[in-house]
Write an enzyme that holds these catalytic residues in place. Structure first.
Site, PDB file in Angstrom:
ATOM      1  N   HIS A   1     -12.104  -4.471   9.111  1.00 52.31           N
ATOM      2  CA  HIS A   1     -12.584  -4.219   7.755  1.00 52.31           C
ATOM      3  C   HIS A   1     -13.794  -3.296   7.717  1.00 52.31           C
ATOM      4  O   HIS A   1     -14.512  -3.256   6.731  1.00 52.31           O
ATOM      5  CB  HIS A   1     -12.939  -5.537   7.060  1.00 52.31           C
ATOM      6  CG  HIS A   1     -11.745  -6.300   6.589  1.00 52.31           C
ATOM      7  ND1 HIS A   1     -10.922  -6.974   7.458  1.00 52.31           N
ATOM      8  CD2 HIS A   1     -11.221  -6.485   5.354  1.00 52.31           C
ATOM      9  CE1 HIS A   1      -9.956  -7.551   6.774  1.00 52.31           C
ATOM     10  NE2 HIS A   1     -10.109  -7.267   5.493  1.00 52.31           N
TER      11      HIS A   1
ATOM     12  N   GLU B   1       0.821  -1.223   0.000  1.00 46.86           N
ATOM     13  CA  GLU B   1       0.000   0.000   0.000  1.00 46.86           C
ATOM     14  C   GLU B   1       0.849   1.266   0.000  1.00 46.86           C
ATOM     15  O   GLU B   1       0.590   2.205  -0.745  1.00 46.86           O
ATOM     16  CB  GLU B   1      -0.964  -0.007   1.182  1.00 46.86           C
ATOM     17  CG  GLU B   1      -2.136  -0.976   1.031  1.00 46.86           C
ATOM     18  CD  GLU B   1      -1.755  -2.421   1.304  1.00 46.86           C
ATOM     19  OE1 GLU B   1      -0.634  -2.662   1.810  1.00 46.86           O
ATOM     20  OE2 GLU B   1      -2.576  -3.316   1.016  1.00 46.86           O
TER      21      GLU B   1
END
Ligand SMILES: Cc1ncc(C[n+]2csc(CCOP(=O)(O)OP(=O)(O)O)c2C)c(N)n1
Ligand SMILES: [Mg+2]
Lengths: 329, 332
Positions: free
Chosen positions: A128, A59
């Protein structure tokens, strides 16, 4: 034309790729997999692997590469699967994207667009389900957009790409399946103003993202009880549209701020403060807030429901304001 | 470590240019240290003294269309790349005539003209940017190499490894220039890295990598030429580990508790400036007069930079929030 939020985002990406060959999309699994929310499905076949670029699990590396590519003259759309994983790229977003223009005295701007899925409600547990849109709105140098309608899903991306500075688009995971009518000629939309999604005179429901859908449902319910609620979709969290916030409060004299993020130090606190600063004497009741409960979002359905703002919570908060039982704390 | 024999001297004007740019960095930074004690320069100041051969040998190999990404220890790179000493000094003073309008200071030299993309003060933070600049060049079909400078400390960061993998995976035109000066602040390479052969770490990503005597400007130049030629020819990323040493403390606040005076003295015997000067003298390219001429040229350039910075102005406070976003129409 009948379409979904997902298809509207895909169409926006397709349009951007067609219009400007400096545009490319990258993230984990945008290509061969078709995007983890199927947003980019089919685009690899259409545009090839150079422009629909699968990345490794890096990322920080690929968000930074997007920033570098923007510095180098490209117009990257960097997707980060979900806001949760963007925490691994915070250094690049905050220390580079948001900072280089100012730190370089205007020499280098960063025209990158970062898209990420945000929010909870799918029982995928705490790691999440984060709603950190408001967190990013804390950072000067970024522009933060929260498309909540098909028009905005379709139209915000191109305008964001034309912006010379970094823009982050938060797409709520529960919106991807939202279906509706979209004009055949729907295209780019302005990104700097909030929008009144429903007019009303008794109370303002001020919100963004998935909150808009819930607030509209709540307004429907309130109408049945004879309460006229206005729904203000902020659309942009940085900069906040102060004028629109003040104007809606001037009309209704009561405000409920709805944010899936946590109350403490959240964007709801900022909005409430701006109402105090700009419309204090217009208020007939204290500003109310409906926010995520301050826990990491739990997995079981009943607990997750209880942790996130629901239509009933908005209804209750609005009723309390109207009946004079103000204050939710 | 033993290195291959040093390359032979280039012709006189090239050798003189190398010597001159090392000398410029040295004298410029000595002046910076002085100005720091006078509180003209504030904040963090990281000197490059001792490491001049790396910037002086490597940067002239690049072309104007190439890009450079550097760290907070970047005065040397900026000077050799051609950012004017005047605007660098003004930047360090925080004056608006500085190359970043004084917004960044010593650690954040930016210059669009020379494609100098900073001055990044987050260790390893520049590596992903370099990968992106190289990706842009490749996608645009531009003949552009991106040279990325960073220290041994950066090799331990996740961003380093992500950047290595991406650059190798996508076969990008990046030259990674690791300045291994044996310390990350006070942490010796031996107590920070399980594998201290840093070039080997890059090799594990399939990137051609080798160590170079970073005190020998000719070795630096030769290695960089070879690497850049290969990158430019489509050979993908390359990695050079320049073995070097900083003679000064990490920053102006460092009491240097972590290394001995003897160790520093030992390295100073390989000071890159006398090393090249001696070879030039031996070859009859340099005499006392020539050295004096160089010193005086360099002194003039440094003086000019100081005067420029002194005469510079402070950005009005009303402009504080400029450049948070791009100024498209209304310019105040
Ligand atoms: C991510 C990050 N962590 C810590 C620091 C504090 N810090 C500044 S310089 C430095 C040492 C870096 O050493 P190295 O990469 O070898 O470069 P050198 O200073 O030796 O040139 C540290 C730990 C920082 N700036 N950024
Ligand atoms: Mg070091």
């Amino acid at each position: 034309m009948k379409t979904t939020y997902r298809e509207a985002v895909r169409e926006a990406i397709r349009e951007a790729m067609d219009r400007d060959d400096r545009v490319f999309l990258m993230d984990e699994d945008v290509g061969h997999y078709g995007g983890c929310y199927a947003v980019s499905k089919g685009l690899l076949e259409e545009f090839g692997p150079e422009r629909i670029r699968d990345t490794p699990l890096s990322e920080s590396g690929f968000v930074g590469a997007g920033i570098g590519a923007a510095l180098g003259g490209m117009r990257p759309i960097v997707e980060v699967m979900t806001v949760n994983f963007s925490l691994l790229a915070l250094d690049q977003i905050v220390n580079n994207a948001a900072t280089l223009l100012h730190m370089s005295g205007g020499a280098f701007n960063v025209p990158v667009v970062i898209r990420m899925a945000t929010g909870g409600g799918r029982q995928v547990a705490a790691q999440h389900s984060r709603s950190l849109d408001g967190w990013y709105a804390h950072i000067p140098g970024l522009r933060i957009l929260t498309p909540a309608t098909l028009e905005d899903a379709r139209g915000m991306l191109w305008t964001a790409l034309e912006d010379p500075d970094p823009v982050i688009l938060f797409e709520h995971v529960l919106l991807y399946n939202m279906e509706g009518e979209l004009a055949d000629d729907a295209g780019p939309v302005p990104i700097d103003r909030a929008a009144v999604r429903r007019e009303g005179s008794d109370v303002s429901l001020i919100t963004f993202g998935i909150g808009v859908v819930k607030a509209l449902q709540a307004a429907e319910g309130l109408a049945e009880e004879g309460i006229s609620a206005e729904v203000l979709d902020l659309r942009t969290l940085r900069p906040l549209d102060d004028d629109a916030i003040v104007e809606t409060v001037r009309r209704t004299h009561r405000a409920v701020v709805v944010d899936e993020g946590w109350r403490s130090g959240g964007i709801s606190a900022e909005i409430s403060a701006r109402i105090t600063e700009g419309a204090f004497y217009e208020l007939d009741a204290p500003v109310a807030r409906v926010c995520g409960v301050e826990v990491p979002t739990p997995y079981p359905e009943h607990l997750e429901r209880a942790a996130l703002p629901q239509v009933e919570d908005i209804l209750e908060a609005a009723r309390a304001l109207i009946s004079g039982k103000d204050g939710t704390l | 470590m033993t290195f291959p024999p040093s390359p032979s001297l280039p012709d006189e004007s090239d050798a003189r240019a190398l010597l001159r740019s090392m000398l410029l960095i040295r004298r410029f930074e000595e002046k910076c240290a002085e100005l720091y004690t006078q509180e003209k320069i504030r904040g963090f100041l990281h000197l490059y003294i001792g490491e001049e051969a790396v910037a002086a040998g490597s940067l002239p190999v690049l072309q104007p269309q190439d890009s450079v990404v550097a760290t907070y220890r970047e005065h040397g790179q900026a000077l050799v790349r051609g950012v004017p000493a005047t605007t660098i000094m003004a930047e360090m003073y925080g004056k608006q005539e500085g190359c970043a309008r004084g917004r960044g200071g010593s650690m954040h030299i930016f210059d669009a003209e020379t494609r100098f993309f900073g001055g990044n003060a987050i260790v390893a933070g520049g590596l992903p940017l370099a990968v992106g600049l190289a990706l842009a060049a490749r996608m645009q079909g531009e003949d552009r190499v991106t040279a990325c400078y960073f220290g041994d400390g950066a090799v331990a960061e996740g961003e380093f490894h992500e950047a290595m993998n991406l650059a190798a995976l996508w076969d990008l035109p990046v030259l990674f220039c690791c300045e291994n000066n044996l310390y990350a602040m006070g942490t010796a390479v031996t107590i920070a890295h399980a594998e201290t052969d840093l070039a080997l770490r890059a090799t594990s990503y399939g990137i051609p990598a080798w160590a170079v005597d970073g005190m020998d400007v000719l070795a630096v130049a030769a290695a960089t030429r070879r690497a850049v030629q290969s990158v430019r020819a489509g050979g993908g990323p390359h990695f050079l580990e320049f073995r070097t040493y900083r003679f000064r403390p990490h920053s102006m606040f460092d009491p240097e508790l972590y290394r001995s005076k003897e160790e520093v003295a030992e390295w100073k015997k390989r000071d890159p400036i006398p090393l090249l000067a001696a070879r030039m003298r031996e070859a009859g390219m340099l005499d006392d007069e020539g050295m004096e001429a160089l010193e005086s040229e360099v002194a003039d350039e440094v003086d000019e930079a100081v005067t420029f910075a002194e005469e510079g102005s402070w950005e009005p406070v009303e402009e504080l929030t400029r450049f948070v976003y791009s100024e498209t129409e209304e310019v105040s």
